[in-house]
Design an enzyme around this catalytic site. Sequence first.
Site, short mmCIF file in Angstrom:
data_model
loop_
_atom_site.label_atom_id
_atom_site.label_comp_id
_atom_site.label_asym_id
_atom_site.label_seq_id
_atom_site.Cartn_x
_atom_site.Cartn_y
_atom_site.Cartn_z
N TYR A 241 43.93 25.07 39.80
CA TYR A 241 43.41 25.71 38.62
C TYR A 241 44.30 26.80 38.32
O TYR A 241 44.63 26.93 37.04
CB TYR A 241 41.94 26.11 38.93
CG TYR A 241 41.29 27.06 38.04
CD1 TYR A 241 41.25 26.97 36.65
CD2 TYR A 241 40.86 28.50 38.37
CE1 TYR A 241 40.86 27.78 35.70
CE2 TYR A 241 40.40 29.34 37.76
CZ TYR A 241 40.38 29.02 36.38
OH TYR A 241 39.88 29.95 35.47
N LYS A 245 46.97 27.62 35.08
CA LYS A 245 46.46 28.38 34.23
C LYS A 245 47.94 29.55 33.79
O LYS A 245 47.95 30.08 32.72
CB LYS A 245 45.25 29.34 34.50
CG LYS A 245 43.91 28.68 34.32
CD LYS A 245 43.69 28.31 33.06
CE LYS A 245 43.24 29.65 32.41
NZ LYS A 245 42.79 29.31 30.91
#
Length: 416
Positions: A241, A245
């Site tokens: 994640y 990002k």
Amino acid sequence: MVISEMDAAQVAAYFRGKNILITGATGFLGKVLLEKILRIQPDVTRLFLLVRATDDESARQRVQTEVTGREIFQVLREKHGKGFEDFIEEKVCPLAGDVMYEDFGLDTAKLKEVSKVVDIIVNGAATTNFYERYDVSFDTNVLGAKQICALANKCTKLKMLLHVSTAYVCGEQEGLILEKPFMMGDTLREGTHLDIESELNLIKHTQMELKANCATDKAERKTMKELGLKRARHFGWPNTYVFTKAMGEMLLGHLRGDLPVVVIRPSIITSILNEPLPGWMEGVRTIDSVFLGYAKQALKFFLVDPNTIMDVIPGDMVVNSMMVAMLAHSEEQAQTIYHVTSSMSNPASYTTLRESAHRYFVDNPPRGENGEPIQLKEMRFFSTVARLRMYMVIKYKLPLEGATTSSVENTDWPCI
């Protein structure tokens, strides 16, 4: 304009007459933002909500069910009374599309309409699963940022592009962390260089291999999850994640041109602090799972140093920060980054979490299936794996071994 000199009236006035495109509106933060804008500035012109759906009617149904029909709109619903649905119909325009596609998958007519009127884009769309499949996370968190930039550059009136990231793109570091952008190729591990195009090619190559080997869906999911985690850790990030990002931020900074961009990096987002409904939260998110597990007495101990700072930030404070940042940096033709966190200004340790949870559930005891209050014991924290293992041995293993031995000794064995 100096942020400290702003007041609520100035922030509300900024959104008057604006057309705003919001991605990720069906998520927790998206709902809080949408409700806030509609509540403080009913004269906002139009809020375009990009929603994954087959067509605009399906998108409208999703918005009614998953967004404006939720409890967080209770205050706004009471304010407008019978006119609430008409107000929403006038101000909210659902769009069927997806950030991973060129022009979000909008048809030519809809794209032309949006690009001519939009003043602000808020990109809140993201795949937030820490250990998501690498291809899925890459599509939304990385390529999504690319498509956001491409569409933003087509919006002739655009004054602001706000991108929601996460404080944990900075990885596992200690001390004061500066609010600086990631440049293309940057990593968190010395001696490595990140090439986003190579990562995309790696994903495609892995997909081709899986297809050639006739991999099952389960095997494919496992392989792609492991690949994301492996690549993240290779470059110094703890999970897929935050890795994707960070890459999304890189692309945004690289492709934005002269677009006025604000990147908001919140830490762990928790329930609403003040408005519109104090304590409101949707679903079980991040730290909330600890509270829920404790309330059910399914989580009686937790592996964490109790003195560690738990960096949490209420959802309405994040949205307030986003709205102020939009006003402060509108039309600046620069990129600005904000960490929206609590650890420096109002640090709270995991001891605070334990004490707060215990105090709350003593006053508001959870109840079992029979309706009787569940008797709660304080959650135990273990700062090291060794201490947790020792506790497990003393609490569970030795008593079980003793019970097994006793059972064997008391058995009347049959004669042979």
